[in-house]
Design a protein around this motif. Structure first.
Motif, PDB file in Angstrom:
ATOM      1  N   ALA A  87      10.825 -38.109 -27.079  1.00  0.00           N
ATOM      2  CA  ALA A  87       9.622 -37.437 -26.599  1.00  0.00           C
ATOM      3  C   ALA A  87       9.656 -35.954 -26.935  1.00  0.00           C
ATOM      4  O   ALA A  87      10.710 -35.315 -26.925  1.00  0.00           O
ATOM      5  CB  ALA A  87       9.467 -37.631 -25.085  1.00  0.00           C
ATOM      6  N   THR A  88       8.478 -35.415 -27.208  1.00  0.00           N
ATOM      7  CA  THR A  88       8.285 -33.977 -27.393  1.00  0.00           C
ATOM      8  C   THR A  88       7.015 -33.573 -26.667  1.00  0.00           C
ATOM      9  O   THR A  88       6.050 -34.345 -26.601  1.00  0.00           O
ATOM     10  CB  THR A  88       8.176 -33.595 -28.881  1.00  0.00           C
ATOM     11  OG1 THR A  88       7.086 -34.316 -29.478  1.00  0.00           O
ATOM     12  CG2 THR A  88       9.468 -33.902 -29.633  1.00  0.00           C
ATOM     13  N   THR A  95       6.831 -26.988 -30.141  1.00  0.00           N
ATOM     14  CA  THR A  95       7.086 -28.245 -29.445  1.00  0.00           C
ATOM     15  C   THR A  95       8.438 -28.162 -28.752  1.00  0.00           C
ATOM     16  O   THR A  95       9.352 -27.471 -29.222  1.00  0.00           O
ATOM     17  CB  THR A  95       7.076 -29.436 -30.418  1.00  0.00           C
ATOM     18  OG1 THR A  95       8.053 -29.215 -31.449  1.00  0.00           O
ATOM     19  CG2 THR A  95       5.702 -29.610 -31.048  1.00  0.00           C
ATOM     20  N   ASP A  97      11.569 -30.441 -27.087  1.00  0.00           N
ATOM     21  CA  ASP A  97      12.188 -31.758 -26.998  1.00  0.00           C
ATOM     22  C   ASP A  97      12.410 -32.136 -25.542  1.00  0.00           C
ATOM     23  O   ASP A  97      12.924 -31.337 -24.743  1.00  0.00           O
ATOM     24  CB  ASP A  97      13.528 -31.764 -27.742  1.00  0.00           C
ATOM     25  CG  ASP A  97      13.360 -31.586 -29.244  1.00  0.00           C
ATOM     26  OD1 ASP A  97      12.299 -31.975 -29.765  1.00  0.00           O
ATOM     27  OD2 ASP A  97      14.274 -31.039 -29.894  1.00  0.00           O
ATOM     28  N   ARG A 129       4.111 -36.366 -26.495  1.00  0.00           N
ATOM     29  CA  ARG A 129       4.104 -37.240 -27.671  1.00  0.00           C
ATOM     30  C   ARG A 129       5.366 -38.100 -27.659  1.00  0.00           C
ATOM     31  O   ARG A 129       6.486 -37.573 -27.660  1.00  0.00           O
ATOM     32  CB  ARG A 129       4.028 -36.414 -28.949  1.00  0.00           C
ATOM     33  CG  ARG A 129       3.959 -37.252 -30.229  1.00  0.00           C
ATOM     34  CD  ARG A 129       3.719 -36.376 -31.436  1.00  0.00           C
ATOM     35  NE  ARG A 129       2.404 -35.744 -31.348  1.00  0.00           N
ATOM     36  CZ  ARG A 129       1.280 -36.316 -31.763  1.00  0.00           C
ATOM     37  NH1 ARG A 129       1.303 -37.545 -32.270  1.00  0.00           N
ATOM     38  NH2 ARG A 129       0.136 -35.683 -31.655  1.00  0.00           N
ATOM     39  N   THR A 131       7.601 -41.016 -29.492  1.00  0.00           N
ATOM     40  CA  THR A 131       7.884 -41.646 -30.776  1.00  0.00           C
ATOM     41  C   THR A 131       8.658 -42.936 -30.546  1.00  0.00           C
ATOM     42  O   THR A 131       9.733 -42.919 -29.930  1.00  0.00           O
ATOM     43  CB  THR A 131       8.695 -40.710 -31.688  1.00  0.00           C
ATOM     44  OG1 THR A 131       7.973 -39.492 -31.883  1.00  0.00           O
ATOM     45  CG2 THR A 131       8.951 -41.341 -33.041  1.00  0.00           C
ATOM     46  N   ARG A 132       8.103 -44.045 -31.024  1.00  0.00           N
ATOM     47  CA  ARG A 132       8.749 -45.357 -30.917  1.00  0.00           C
ATOM     48  C   ARG A 132       9.180 -45.809 -32.299  1.00  0.00           C
ATOM     49  O   ARG A 132       8.421 -45.717 -33.271  1.00  0.00           O
ATOM     50  CB  ARG A 132       7.782 -46.379 -30.328  1.00  0.00           C
ATOM     51  CG  ARG A 132       7.568 -46.259 -28.843  1.00  0.00           C
ATOM     52  CD  ARG A 132       8.655 -46.937 -28.062  1.00  0.00           C
ATOM     53  NE  ARG A 132       8.689 -48.366 -28.362  1.00  0.00           N
ATOM     54  CZ  ARG A 132       9.666 -49.164 -27.959  1.00  0.00           C
ATOM     55  NH1 ARG A 132      10.682 -48.676 -27.288  1.00  0.00           N
ATOM     56  NH2 ARG A 132       9.630 -50.457 -28.244  1.00  0.00           N
ATOM     57  N   SER A 140       8.066 -46.028 -37.581  1.00  0.00           N
ATOM     58  CA  SER A 140       8.023 -44.970 -36.569  1.00  0.00           C
ATOM     59  C   SER A 140       6.572 -44.776 -36.155  1.00  0.00           C
ATOM     60  O   SER A 140       5.701 -44.563 -37.013  1.00  0.00           O
ATOM     61  CB  SER A 140       8.592 -43.660 -37.122  1.00  0.00           C
ATOM     62  OG  SER A 140       8.521 -42.636 -36.162  1.00  0.00           O
ATOM     63  N   ASP A 142       3.907 -42.824 -33.381  1.00  0.00           N
ATOM     64  CA  ASP A 142       3.693 -41.759 -32.398  1.00  0.00           C
ATOM     65  C   ASP A 142       2.470 -42.067 -31.548  1.00  0.00           C
ATOM     66  O   ASP A 142       1.431 -42.493 -32.067  1.00  0.00           O
ATOM     67  CB  ASP A 142       3.494 -40.411 -33.093  1.00  0.00           C
ATOM     68  CG  ASP A 142       4.779 -39.891 -33.713  1.00  0.00           C
ATOM     69  OD1 ASP A 142       5.843 -40.431 -33.395  1.00  0.00           O
ATOM     70  OD2 ASP A 142       4.696 -38.948 -34.520  1.00  0.00           O
ATOM     71  N   ARG A 143       2.616 -41.835 -30.236  1.00  0.00           N
ATOM     72  CA  ARG A 143       1.486 -41.936 -29.304  1.00  0.00           C
ATOM     73  C   ARG A 143       1.551 -40.761 -28.340  1.00  0.00           C
ATOM     74  O   ARG A 143       2.619 -40.207 -28.098  1.00  0.00           O
ATOM     75  CB  ARG A 143       1.529 -43.253 -28.523  1.00  0.00           C
ATOM     76  CG  ARG A 143       1.295 -44.514 -29.352  1.00  0.00           C
ATOM     77  CD  ARG A 143       1.120 -45.705 -28.425  1.00  0.00           C
ATOM     78  NE  ARG A 143       0.861 -46.945 -29.142  1.00  0.00           N
ATOM     79  CZ  ARG A 143       1.798 -47.837 -29.428  1.00  0.00           C
ATOM     80  NH1 ARG A 143       3.061 -47.606 -29.065  1.00  0.00           N
ATOM     81  NH2 ARG A 143       1.497 -48.937 -30.072  1.00  0.00           N
ATOM     82  N   VAL A 144       0.392 -40.431 -27.770  1.00  0.00           N
ATOM     83  CA  VAL A 144       0.336 -39.349 -26.783  1.00  0.00           C
ATOM     84  C   VAL A 144       0.120 -39.961 -25.408  1.00  0.00           C
ATOM     85  O   VAL A 144      -0.571 -40.979 -25.258  1.00  0.00           O
ATOM     86  CB  VAL A 144      -0.775 -38.335 -27.117  1.00  0.00           C
ATOM     87  CG1 VAL A 144      -0.471 -37.609 -28.390  1.00  0.00           C
ATOM     88  CG2 VAL A 144      -2.128 -39.009 -27.202  1.00  0.00           C
TER      89      VAL A 144
END
Length: 370
Positions: A87-88, A95, A97, A129, A131-132, A140, A142-144
């Motif tokens: 996550a970020t 950004t 971490d 954000r 990241t899976r 990879s 990304d979702r928010v």
């Protein structure tokens, strides 16, 4: 899809093509295995964890340079699966971490980080954000998650001890300075039923032969008009930041004394609380002459404060022309004053030159006539 995933996809297509075209079953099996790995990777990455995100900024309004922090709480609301996340969080232009390695169902984790307040303005925080990825590193995604919040970094306020005195016209036409307004004698008139007897002027009544009462006038309090020069051409370097600090200092001192004050911009409209306006304003293109004509026609107060940078030095003559509508006109030139010639002396404008907001405050308190 990562570079490894793209390479594996290309290899799978090649192996399947060669295996089926030339009759090599071993190559076809390897191609099918590569396709299966890609399908598993997509299924693993597409699964969307159910997360609850709460974010709190403390404080959400802060003066430039003062500390502020964000507390971020992430909760896994899923009932069965643990969430392994990277996550970020957005914090202004950068950004941050967020250490979330493995979050079990129903558990939460809390982290915090400081907010950069070294520059005046709005600092947007969020969204988070996530990241899976899959264990093979092929996909990879990304979702928010969660909403956003904003931290307002106000300009610094430097304490001012002095405030202007009010100006009112006396009966002989002279302009008198009246600190903070007062009740003063205006005229005599005949007594009418209902007037208070303590307002009867007995000496004049004896001379005239009729009861005469005193008319009293509530003289005007000092009323300030702060004009911030937000033209790009009026500033160099950090002079606009210094001008915003000077404006915030004048407004804070005036509000503290309970005096009427208004804030105006050259390039735009000042709406909302003063500090919020000074937080959001940015240099732009504008017409100082049109703004001065508007303020001259409106006559909004008795004291005009013009705050500009080195580029506004040539406009002091036009600002001095406001003396007809505003009995007191003060112009402050903020910024590096060692690289330019001193401002010309004039009896129409009180000129303050200061390198920054702190020096402006000292020069303001040293002005005679407040």
């Amino acid at each position: 899809m990562t570079a490894r995933g793209v390479g594996l996809l290309a290899a799978a297509v090649g192996l399947l093509g060669v295996g089926f075209w030339f009759g090599y079953p071993d190559l076809a099996v390897l191609g099918a295995a590569a396709v299966s790995a890609l399908v598993v990777a997509v299924g693993h990455a597409v699964w969307r964890p159910r997360l609850g995100v709460e974010r709190a900024a403390d404080p959400d309004r802060v003066a430039r340079g003062e500390p502020a922090a964000v507390t971020l709480t992430i909760r896994n609301t899923s009932r069965l699966r643990a969430a392994t996340l990277i996550a970020t969080d957005r914090c202004g232009p950068a950004t941050v971490d967020v250490p979330v390695l493995r979050l079990r169902p129903g558990r939460d984790t809390t982290t915090g980080y400081p907010v950069p307040t070294h520059r005046r303005g709005l600092v947007p925080i969020g969204p988070l954000r996530i990241t899976r990825g899959d264990p093979f590193g092929l996909i990879s995604l990304d979702r928010v998650h969660g909403g956003t919040t904003t931290v307002r970094v106000h300009p610094r306020i430097h304490p001012l001890a002095a405030v202007p005195a009010g100006l009112t016209r006396s009966l002989d036409g002279q302009a008198d300075r009246v600190p903070h307004g007062t009740i003063t004698f205006d005229a005599l008139r005949e007594y009418v039923p209902g007037d208070e007897l303590r307002r009867v002027h007995w000496r004049s009544s004896a001379k005239v032969g009729e009861l005469m009462v005193r008319e009293q006038l509530d003289t005007a309090e000092p009323s300030l008009v702060v004009l911030l020069d937000d033209r790009s051409a009026g500033h160099r370097g950090d002079s606009f930041e210094d001008a915003c600090e000077a404006a915030a200092s004048v407004l804070a001192a005036t509000v503290r004394e309970g005096l009427p004050v208004s804030l105006h911009l050259v390039c735009g409209e000042a709406s909302g609380p003063f500090l919020d306006t000074l937080t959001e304003v940015q240099p732009a293109a504008g017409d100082l002459g049109a703004t001065l004509r508007r303020l001259r026609g409106q006559r909004l107060g008795d004291t005009l404060i013009f705050l500009t940078g080195p580029g506004g030095r040539d406009d002091l003559g036009a600002v001095g022309g406001m003396r007809g509508a505003y009995p007191v006109v003060l112009a402050a030139l903020l910024g590096d004053r060692d690289t330019v010639a001193p401002a010309p002396a004039t009896d129409r404008v009180i000129v303050i030159e200061a390198a920054d907001g702190a020096e402006f405050a000292a020069a303001w308190d040293g002005v005679r006539g407040w």
